[in-house]
Every structure is written in structure tokens, then in C-alpha cells.
Write a protein that holds these residues in place. Structure first.
Motif, PDB file in Angstrom:
ATOM      1  N   MET A   1      52.176  15.673 -36.433  1.00  0.00           N
ATOM      2  CA  MET A   1      51.188  15.838 -37.530  1.00  0.00           C
ATOM      3  C   MET A   1      50.820  17.311 -37.650  1.00  0.00           C
ATOM      4  O   MET A   1      51.039  18.110 -36.740  1.00  0.00           O
ATOM      5  N   ARG A   2      50.231  17.662 -38.798  1.00  0.00           N
ATOM      6  CA  ARG A   2      49.810  19.038 -38.995  1.00  0.00           C
ATOM      7  C   ARG A   2      48.336  19.211 -38.584  1.00  0.00           C
ATOM      8  O   ARG A   2      47.526  18.305 -38.790  1.00  0.00           O
ATOM      9  N   ALA A   3      48.045  20.376 -38.007  1.00  0.00           N
ATOM     10  CA  ALA A   3      46.668  20.677 -37.592  1.00  0.00           C
ATOM     11  C   ALA A   3      46.424  22.175 -37.803  1.00  0.00           C
ATOM     12  O   ALA A   3      47.299  22.997 -37.494  1.00  0.00           O
ATOM     13  N   ALA A   4      45.237  22.503 -38.331  1.00  0.00           N
ATOM     14  CA  ALA A   4      44.900  23.925 -38.540  1.00  0.00           C
ATOM     15  C   ALA A   4      44.220  24.433 -37.279  1.00  0.00           C
ATOM     16  O   ALA A   4      43.077  24.050 -36.988  1.00  0.00           O
ATOM     17  N   ARG A   5      44.890  25.298 -36.536  1.00  0.00           N
ATOM     18  CA  ARG A   5      44.405  25.679 -35.211  1.00  0.00           C
ATOM     19  C   ARG A   5      44.095  27.175 -35.102  1.00  0.00           C
ATOM     20  O   ARG A   5      44.762  28.022 -35.696  1.00  0.00           O
ATOM     21  N   LEU A   6      43.078  27.450 -34.312  1.00  0.00           N
ATOM     22  CA  LEU A   6      42.705  28.836 -34.008  1.00  0.00           C
ATOM     23  C   LEU A   6      43.433  29.258 -32.740  1.00  0.00           C
ATOM     24  O   LEU A   6      43.286  28.624 -31.684  1.00  0.00           O
ATOM     25  N   HIS A   7      44.223  30.330 -32.858  1.00  0.00           N
ATOM     26  CA  HIS A   7      44.964  30.819 -31.683  1.00  0.00           C
ATOM     27  C   HIS A   7      44.236  31.976 -31.010  1.00  0.00           C
ATOM     28  O   HIS A   7      44.285  32.121 -29.798  1.00  0.00           O
ATOM     29  N   ASN A   8      43.585  32.802 -31.827  1.00  0.00           N
ATOM     30  CA  ASN A   8      42.789  33.901 -31.274  1.00  0.00           C
ATOM     31  C   ASN A   8      41.559  34.087 -32.166  1.00  0.00           C
ATOM     32  O   ASN A   8      41.632  33.870 -33.376  1.00  0.00           O
ATOM     33  N   TYR A   9      40.435  34.498 -31.559  1.00  0.00           N
ATOM     34  CA  TYR A   9      39.240  34.783 -32.353  1.00  0.00           C
ATOM     35  C   TYR A   9      39.562  35.849 -33.393  1.00  0.00           C
ATOM     36  O   TYR A   9      40.381  36.744 -33.159  1.00  0.00           O
ATOM     37  N   ASN A  10      38.936  35.730 -34.526  1.00  0.00           N
ATOM     38  CA  ASN A  10      39.097  36.718 -35.608  1.00  0.00           C
ATOM     39  C   ASN A  10      40.470  36.714 -36.262  1.00  0.00           C
ATOM     40  O   ASN A  10      40.835  37.673 -36.922  1.00  0.00           O
ATOM     41  N   GLU A  11      41.208  35.629 -36.042  1.00  0.00           N
ATOM     42  CA  GLU A  11      42.476  35.463 -36.759  1.00  0.00           C
ATOM     43  C   GLU A  11      42.369  34.312 -37.747  1.00  0.00           C
ATOM     44  O   GLU A  11      41.484  33.466 -37.631  1.00  0.00           O
ATOM     45  N   GLN A  12      43.317  34.278 -38.694  1.00  0.00           N
ATOM     46  CA  GLN A  12      43.438  33.118 -39.573  1.00  0.00           C
ATOM     47  C   GLN A  12      43.855  31.901 -38.744  1.00  0.00           C
ATOM     48  O   GLN A  12      44.519  32.036 -37.713  1.00  0.00           O
ATOM     49  N   LEU A  13      43.501  30.724 -39.229  1.00  0.00           N
ATOM     50  CA  LEU A  13      44.017  29.502 -38.614  1.00  0.00           C
ATOM     51  C   LEU A  13      45.504  29.367 -38.945  1.00  0.00           C
ATOM     52  O   LEU A  13      45.950  29.811 -40.005  1.00  0.00           O
ATOM     53  N   ARG A  14      46.253  28.746 -38.031  1.00  0.00           N
ATOM     54  CA  ARG A  14      47.667  28.473 -38.305  1.00  0.00           C
ATOM     55  C   ARG A  14      47.875  26.963 -38.442  1.00  0.00           C
ATOM     56  O   ARG A  14      47.289  26.189 -37.698  1.00  0.00           O
ATOM     57  N   ILE A  15      48.722  26.593 -39.407  1.00  0.00           N
ATOM     58  CA  ILE A  15      49.044  25.169 -39.543  1.00  0.00           C
ATOM     59  C   ILE A  15      50.183  24.870 -38.577  1.00  0.00           C
ATOM     60  O   ILE A  15      51.329  25.273 -38.796  1.00  0.00           O
ATOM     61  N   ASP A  16      49.849  24.160 -37.469  1.00  0.00           N
ATOM     62  CA  ASP A  16      50.843  23.841 -36.443  1.00  0.00           C
ATOM     63  C   ASP A  16      51.263  22.384 -36.543  1.00  0.00           C
ATOM     64  O   ASP A  16      50.522  21.539 -37.048  1.00  0.00           O
TER      65      ASP A  16
END
Lengths: 343, 343, 343, 343
Positions: A1-16
Motif C-alpha cells: 500500500m502507499r503511505a506518505a512518510r516523513l524520512h527526515n525533519y524539514n523534508e517533504q513527505l515521500r509516498i512509499d
């Protein structure tokens, strides 16, 4: 499934692309119908809260979720596949004093989805640790339910805290007529007979405040706030201030506006701190009350109001892959009503 | 009769010869048996409060009075010459919302003796505008009664405000173990099962706090306050802070010491203002409550405790013409217990 | 002036010529604009209450009065000839615990006009012992004000007592949709979001209940009450019963209708007594609360609601010399709204 | 393991050999250290409650249990083998309004051990459905803990309900100075400054009431109850009645003893029903409150009091195979303190 995740503070979310969670015991997998986009998400993603609410990234953001039961663990009772549910987000340990007292959102070791180690609702599916965090709401639309779980719930609790002060002789001042404030004005009118004074900074917001039922509106970019309040209250002062902004400026003005026995409820999180005068706090018995989110029963009450079609809940829809756009629009203040992601 | 009057702010009181007041209607003339000497008198005499409580000088100081009924007006009921009475000092208009709600000390147009246009108790006789401000207490000694009307009353109300938070699992922190604080510790033990932690700055005060019933005493001139609190509460934090000092320092420490859902009650008037952090106030639902003096029924309850011999009330006696000495001793912190003038 | 006085229990009132009262001190003479006719007057005149509220006859009846200030004593403040006033009727001693706590109507030695040694409002003028029993209401019509002082006030207090139980998930049952009940339904809708279920015995009353805002109406002469309640509440039961009748039958039905934690508020006075089951009261934590009239601040709040034109208050006018007709119509149940005498 | 089970209503319990329960998920197996013997067990075994609390027999009786953690399911947190635990007995569903509000003992579908389909503590081991029903109490003796879970908990909650009425001017009347009543008197003195009046029927109980801290004791087999109360309260009447018996006689006397604004709390279950007068309930604003058992946080508070050695808890020990003797002694009123089974 797709999930919008934060990888690092102050970055855009990535759809993983991640695995769909599978429930056991009391757990439930909810197919997300809608996930509300909240100012708290912006605070959180900026790293501002990393000491208060420490997490290990990456993490799926989102704490305002509603959807459909997809799969249940073997100990789940009273829910079946396809049931519409709102997700109570104040996940607690279930055994500390706050949890046992019915205020799980005040748990001493919180596990809030999207704000702790638990993944949140910006995804196609959400893993919920127990069916006891779900409010069944068949027949209702998840897009309208999702914002109720935070934007709709938070001012409801704040108002319950001061309900004994709200009567036909009292005045209640509301700072902030956005997502939460629109609900606040409605609840004040639906659950009390207090007179509501809203403070706005634009003509659009003034109109919105009126539409929601505000008795008086002060546009503080055009009028002097304190002299308008003196006039409206005939020098009696304000009984309750609901500060949904909580900036240094709104709090200073709010405290100055209070009459004898007046109370400020802190709901917003914009400011760092503010100054409280000792002598006038004592001599007038002023009270300042922090109010956090809401509990499960309060969410259930809010949903009942919505089910009875007594709440206006304007929303703006975005697709999951538009999450960046939704967040930046919220930050720029151009969202009408509450933004929801519809996966 | 003789009366100790303030002619100009920042001057010594003068012992003047003035007429004995004569009562009519509901009024009563009380022969003063004892008049308590209070920090508020010092604040008042310095002119610090001249904007908050404006008066026309000269004025007889003193708002903590007990004595004997000397003469009554024709509409007075239930009192006769010679009756022992404590004078409730929060004289109000009797018709505003606060007065009608039983909190006359919060009246919107207060007429407190010795702090407004009404002469106070540093005199041989006191004019009381209605017998409804007197609590009959035959058999009790005015010297012990007088301090109950403010030093004894103020912490009682403060504790009543948070009584629902006081239980065997809770911790209550008391700043200031002087006149009011000694009563505070006793009330906490007499009316609840909370665990009391007192903060002092000297060995003498530490002993006093223990004598009054404090479960724990922290000498903040010798120990680190916050780490002592963490140890005592096993990191749970404090549930209720009674700040009888309310300096910038005690308030900052009090707020830092709070656990989830903790409450600070402001009683003292030492500081001008203090800084309240927004995020932690909201996320922990901290409350800050001003508390002013007490009402008539609360005074009656305090007197019942004293009548049942359940209160220790150490006093230091001064003659009326020693008022200057009494005030300077209070300012220097050398009074043991509460100072009372005995005319 | 003319006054309708009771000379003997169980007799008609006589219109007597008596002196106009003259005020002194805090007293006020009110020119009666309207005097409400109440079931309590009938109880009183029948001698039913002669042990509970002993009086010496003859006495002018009437405890629901509004009018115009005619003359004031020399100590009266804030009122001038011609001012419109509602008369708070729960005259108390001003110094007992109830009076000092703001609930003068619960005074241990009450002096209610028209129900004690004080003459009431069925007259051209009313003697009021202190201006502190008057609520100024210039611009309002005494005919609408008078019923607010009892019929309008009594259900307001009853509802305030249980306000913490009224939420969007709760059900409130109202027995008795006459003078008091019409107000009760309106207050429930104006001050809470509970769902209101009214119980009536006729089509006319069913229509009235709907007009006042009742969400559900049960005509108990046509439907089985308890099964209708089970259906409406989906077996959850009733949270609050406001029993404005308090007959043995309504109380038995009210208690049977309660869900877990349910509360019955006794307002009416029709029955002598009723039977309360022990086991179900304990196991369900049922509460039964008597509620008496209302206090001054509550009256002030009710008047604010009326002033904001948020209350429907249907009245039927009678001349003072028609008092006998007004009373017999009330007894026969043929009055529409509240009967008021207009001298 | 051995378990004392009820096979048919109105029969003796049989000591059966059954399997030791094995926990999974959140479940815990507790090795029973002590099981309190309660009047409710006698009511239950007689079949008196078979409609209110329907069960399928055979069933192991006992709802007052403390002991040692024997084995935990894989999701249990914060507990390890050997930990001392008190078992909160008000097992609820965890998701209804009462459970979510912190009052699990008021659950709409209760699963109380020994009183529902769940086996109770008259056995060597007890199966507990979730570790969230256990209060950890290492260092304490299960024999003293067990009675706290019902006999000690029930009056604690009852007193919390009326705590706002307890002050140095008030009088509290306690009917029943047995297992629960001994705790009640102690809590009243430990958590308030009310004056306690106990009603007993023997010299032994009179002495016990005094030992527990009662200020006044009335032996109603020797004195006229109501005239003694009038004398003690100087005609003011009683403010709070704690009726731990709740027979028709005690309730009638309790209601007659009330002063203005007085409240009766129903705790006991002896009577079927009683008669409440309408007029005096309304005119005096009398309240009657059912109170059931207690919740988890309340149990935790009671245990804190015991841990601080502030509670006297006399017990009488019996072996598990003496259960019949323990029950018959309880029925005959010959137990001193609380009877506990020690397997």
C-alpha cells in the motif's frame, strides 16, 4: 500500500510502498477513507516537537483518520468488515491514572498515530492497536468524520471544561476562526446560551464567524480590540476566552479582556510562552486552563452532533499524492474548511 | 477613640483621636479585641495598590478584625452587646453577581475595611455596615479569631478550589510557610489525604513546616528543588502547587514541578508577573488559578475548625501604639506566627 | 389600594382595601404590573401546607410579581421611580448558610411573599424588604416578566443541576408540559444538546411540546410509555428525568425509564411520596434530586434569555377582581400558558 | 487446583478440583493470596440476584481477591511473576460509555468475577482477563489487600461523591459499623473535617465506632435516634447520610434526619425499597444517590492509604475448606473485621 512518510525533519513527505498491516488479538486494520491535515502535522514535521514527542523516522504522518474496517483480530468485538469507523487518536497505555480516568489522550506514555512510534493515517490502511479506539459510525461519510477526530474534538473538550461558566449573562471570546474555531463557535451555540464574540483579521473570516453563529465579530485589523470588547460587554468584561491561536498577542489581549472570575482556555500552540500578571490574576480570580485534544466519550458526543446534522463541517479534498500541496496550502492559510486526504 | 491612620502613602501610621462610630439600621459597632497585621497592609501603605484600590486618605488601616459587639442598629438581628464576633472583611455591594453568588470578596465594587473608603480595625472600635458581615463566636478569644479572617481564610479557600485533586496518590507543594502557609499545611492534612511537600529557606521554617504536619520538607537554600521533587514524587510530579509567595522564582519553579494535569493556585502577591509556557500547559493540561481571600461561609468553616481546637494559631501580641514596630517586624520577617494589635 | 387576601383556608380570596406600604431603609414599594397565578397558590390556599409554611391570616397571596418601582427607602441604591423590576421571591434572612451561599430560596427561615407572613403580589402594590430582591429590567413588559420569577425560574435551576449530564448522546424526559414544562423544554434546547422526550396526555399538549422544541413526544394516553422510551433510546434508557408533576405515577414511570447513571429531578409537588427500589438504585447509581425554585442569579439569567427574545412565554391576562376565575381555570387545566393578574 | 464452587442456588459451595487457568494475550493468572468473604456472596448464592446478574452454574464465587502474579500472557506489560497484586473486580467491556469514562464497575455488560460468567477468587488461582484490572502492590500483604477491593473501596467512592458537602460545619451520619462502615468512618476522618455520627445497635459496635474515629455514637437500641440527632446537630440536621445497611428502617430514619440540602448515599443492599416524601425532598432539596462499588483509580487511592499505614483493617482468617463456616459466621454477624479465605 502507499503511505506518505516523513524520512527526515524539514523534508517533504515521500509516498512509499509499504506492507498492509495485519491485525491480531484486539487489533484492527482500517482502510483509510479520509485523513485530516492539521497544523500539528506541520509543527511535527518541522522537528519543533522532537523533544516533547520523540520518534524514530521514517514515519507515516496523520492523526485524524476515518474509514472502513478492513480486517479484525480474533479478540475484536462489535465490529465487522465494512463498518464505518472514526479513529480516536489519543492512544494511551490503558492503565495509568489518566487512561483509567477516561482521559487516554493525557496518558503518561502516549502512542499517538502519526506523532509517535505508531504510523498514522496518511496512507491507504491504518493499523489500530485495539478496537477500543474506534467509534462505529455506519451511514456517515469518512470525509466528514475524519476532521471531527481532532479539529472537531479539541474545541469540544475545551468548551466542556468551562461549561459551568457559560450562561445567558456571560460573554465568550473566540480567537481563531479557522478549522477548530468554526467548530468552537457552533458548539458554544449548540450547547450553551452564552453570547459569542469572535475575533478575526479579515472580512472573509468575519463572514465565516457570522455564518457559524457568532453573536458579535470584531475585526482586529480594523477596530481596537479592547475598546470593542468594553463596548459589547458594557464594561463587564469577558467570562471565557477560547484561544485557539495562543500566540503571545492573542493571550495578552485575552487576559486583558477578562472580567471578574474570567477564564482563558489555551487550545492553540502558536506561541512559546506568555506573561501572566500576579495581582490581577489573584484579585479577580482569573483562571488559565490548558486543554488537550479530547477523550473517547467526547469524540462520541461530537459524532452524535454530526450524525444529527447539527454541525457544518466544510472540507477541501486532496488525493494522497497531493499531500505536499495540502500542507503548503494549510501553511499559507488558503484552505477553506478542513483539508482531508482521500487515498 | 484612638485609631492608627494612614495620612500619606509611604508614611508611618499616626495614632489619631477620632469619634466612636454609632450604628443605625443594620449597622454594628464592634469594640476591637484584636486586629491582625498583614503583608497586604504594607503593600497598601506603600501606595503600590493605589490604582487597583483607590482611596482618599487619611484612613484607618486593618482588615483582619475580631472583637465584641458594642452597639447595634435597630434592624440588627441575632446579635447583642458583648457577643464575640469575627469580622468578615470582604465587604461587597450585596447585589452584583459575585455577591449574590456567595463570593462577596469578589464584588465588582468592593468596600474592604482598611483598604477602601471604609475605616479598618487598627482602632478601638470598628464600624461594620451590616451584621451580615459578622460571624458570632462566643466563647472564643478575639486574639485567635482575628488572624482567621484573612491569614486563616485565604489558604482555606485556595485549598477548597482544588479539593477534587487532593487524594492519597497526589502531592501538594506549598511555597511559603509563614502566617498563611502554616494554616495551609494544617488544612491540607485536616481536610484531605494528599501528601504535603513544603518548600522553605531556613531550618526554623523547616521545623515549623514539620510541626504543622508537612510530610516532606525541602530546604531550597540547601537542596536543588526540582531534583528533590522528582525524587519525592518518583518522577510523577506535583499535582497541586499552593503558591503563597507568588514571586517570579516560586512560580517558575512551581510550574516546572507539575505533573500531568497539575494545577498552580496563586495566593501570594509578591511578584509582578511570570511566564507561562504554552506547549507544556496545553499538552499536560496544566491549570493556573488565582484565589482571593475567602467568602463568609468559608470563614464560618474555618472558625468551626478553630472552635473544635483542631488549628494551631501562633500569635505575637502588640499594643495599638506599637503598630509601627509590628509592621517593621513583619517586613523584616521576625514575627513568630501572626502579629495582632490588641487595643 | 386593593389586595386579594386569604382570610381562611379553603375560602375564596376577598378583594380588600388596605394601605399602600411605605418603604424605609433598603425597602422598596413596587407598583404591581403583573402577578402570576401558580398551582402553589392553590395548594397554599387549601391549607395543605399550613404545617410546612405556617402563616397568620389574612394574607395577600402571590409570589410571582413584576412591576414598577413606586418609592424607595433612603438606603436603596441603583433603582429609581419608574424602573421596571422583576421581584425575586425567595426572600431569605441573608445570613444563614444557604443565603450566604447564594441560594436564598433555601433559607432556613424563609419569608416568601404570599406564602409566609409577608404579603404577596395579588395587589396594586407590593412591599419588598430590600432592593437586593429586585432585578432591574427596563424595557421589558411586566406581564412577561412575572411568570419568569417562578414558572420560568424553577425549571431553569432544575436543569442547571444536571447540566453535566446533558450532551448529544443523552436523553432527557420531561413530565408535564404546562407552565413550567414549556420553559423546561426550551431551556434544554437553548442550553444543551440533549435530546428531549416529552410525555403528554393530549393532542394539544403534544403540539405544544413540539412547538417548544421537543425532539420526541409520547402521548401516554395512547402509547405504552416504557416501550416507547425503549424504542426511542434504543434500550439505552433515559439519562435525566425532569418531573414537573411528581405524582406517584410519573415518578414510578420516571425511575423505571432510567438508564445506567440516570437521574430524576423532582420539581413538581403533586404526589405525597413514592417508592424507590434499593438494588437498582445502587447497581445503576441512580440519583434522585429535589430542586426548589431558583436563586437570584438564576433569575437574572432567565431574564437575559427573555430580553434576548429567545423565550416563548404565552400568557393569559386576568384583572385583579377576576382572581377567582383565574384560579379555578388553572385548577381545571383550561389556562393557555401562564395566567397573570394585571391590577 | 481447588475451587469453592456454587452448583445450585441455596446450596453449600463444593470444593472442586479444576484446571489451573493459563493466560494468553493480556490475560494474567493470579495465585490467590486471600479472598474476602462478602454479604454480596450470600445474596448471590441465595439466588436473590439471579435476574439482575444471570449466570450459568457451577461457578467459583468471590469478587474480593489479592495475590501473586503466577503467569502472564504475551501482551502483558509492567507485571512479572511474583508481583503482589490487588484485583480490581468491576470487570467491564472497556468500550461502553461507563468504561470509557473510567467507571468500569458501571459497565452496561459487566463480567464481575464470582458474580457473572467469570470464575471468582474462592480458589487457588484466579484467571484475570487483562492486566489492566490489577493494581501492583509489592510489599503489601494480600490478606490486608483483598478486603480493600470491595469492603474498602465501596465506602471510599460513596464518600467521594459527596466530598463537596463535607466541611467543619457539616454532620455525616453512618448507618452500619461492620466491614464497610469501619472503613467509612476512617475515610471521613482522613479525607475531610466533617463531624461523624455513627449509629449502632450494641455496645461492641459503639466501641468499634469510637476506635475508628467517630465523633459521636448513637446506640439506637438505647436512645431515640432522631432526638439524639437533633441534640447533637443543635437542630441543624444531618448533611450526609451514608447508609451502608439500606434497610427500610435505616432509610426512613436517614431521610428524616436530614437538614436543608441534605444527601443520602445508598451503599447497602438490605432493603427492597423505601418511601421518599415529595414535598420535603423538593422544599429542602434533598438528594438520594446510589453508589456502586468503586473504580480502578479509587482502588489505587485506597491502597495508597493502606500502604501509608493510615488504615486499620481488622481481618479474620479462614482456610479455603472452611468457606462454609466463614459464610455462616458472616450471616450470624459473629465475624470480627472482614473474613478472608487463605487458600
Amino acid at each position: 500500500m502507499r503511505a506518505a512518510r516523513l524520512h527526515n525533519y524539514n523534508e517533504q513527505l515521500r509516498i512509499d510502498e509499504v506492507d498492509i498491516p495485519r491485525p491480531k488479538g484486539e487489533e484492527v486494520t482500517v482502510r483509510v477513507g479520509a485523513a485530516g491535515v492539521c497544523h500539528s502535522d506541520i509543527h511535527f514535521m518541522s522537528g519543533q516537537w522532537k523533544d516533547t514527542l520523540p520518534v524514530k523516522l521514517p514515519l507515516t504522518v496523520g492523526h485524524e483518520t476515518a474509514g472502513y474496517v478492513e480486517e479484525v483480530g480474533e479478540s475484536v468485538r462489535g465490529l465487522a468488515k465494512g463498518d464505518v469507523v472514526a479513529v480516536f487518536g489519543g492512544w494511551g497505555c490503558g492503565v495509568c491514572q489518566a487512561c483509567k480516568g477516561g482521559d487516554e489522550q493525557l496518558c503518561i506514555s502516549p502512542n499517538w498515530p502519526g506523532l509517535s512510534q505508531c504510523d498514522g493515517g496518511y496512507a491507504e490502511y491504518l493499523h489500530v492497536p485495539t478496537y477500543r479506539f474506534l467509534v462505529r459510525a455506519n451511514g456517515m461519510d469518512p470525509e466528514y468524520l475524519a476532521p471531527l477526530t481532532d479539529a472537531g474534538l479539541t474545541p469540544y473538550r475545551a468548551i466542556k471544561k468551562v461549561r459551568h461558566l457559560l450562561n445567558p449573562n456571560s460573554f465568550t471570546l473566540v480567537f481563531g476562526v479557522g478549522g477548530l474555531g468554526s467548530y468552537a463557535i457552533q458548539y458554544l451555540k449548540l450547547t450553551s446560551s452564552t453570547r459569542v464574540v469572535s475575533v478575526v483579521r479579515s472580512k472573509d473570516k468575519a463572514r465565516l464567524a457570522k455564518d457559524m453563529g457568532s453573536d458579535y465579530v470584531i475585526n482586529s485589523s480594523e477596530e481596537d480590540l479592547l475598546s470593542s470588547i468594553r463596548e459589547i460587554t458594557e464594561n463587564q468584561g469577558i467570562d471565557v476566552v477560547l484561544d485557539i491561536v495562543s500566540s503571545r498577542e492573542t493571550l495578552a489581549a485575552g487576559i486583558s479582556s477578562l472580567g471578574k472570575g474570567g477564564t482563558v482556555v489555551l487550545v492553540g500552540l502558536m506561541g512559546d510562552s506568555f506573561n501572566l500578571p500576579v495581582m490581577s490574576s489573584v484579585i479577580n480570580e482569573h483562571h488559565v486552563l490548558g486543554s488537550l485534544w479530547g477523550n473517547y466519550n467526547e469524540l462520541s458526543e461530537v459524532i452524535s452532533l454530526a450524525r444529527a446534522r447539527r454541525l457544518k463541517t466544510p472540507i477541501s479534498r486532496f488525493r494522497l499524492d497531493e499531500v505536499g500541496k495540502a500542507l503548503s496550502s494549510l501553511e499559507q492559510g488558503t484552505i477553506v474548511g478542513r483539508a482531508v486526504l482521500v487515498p
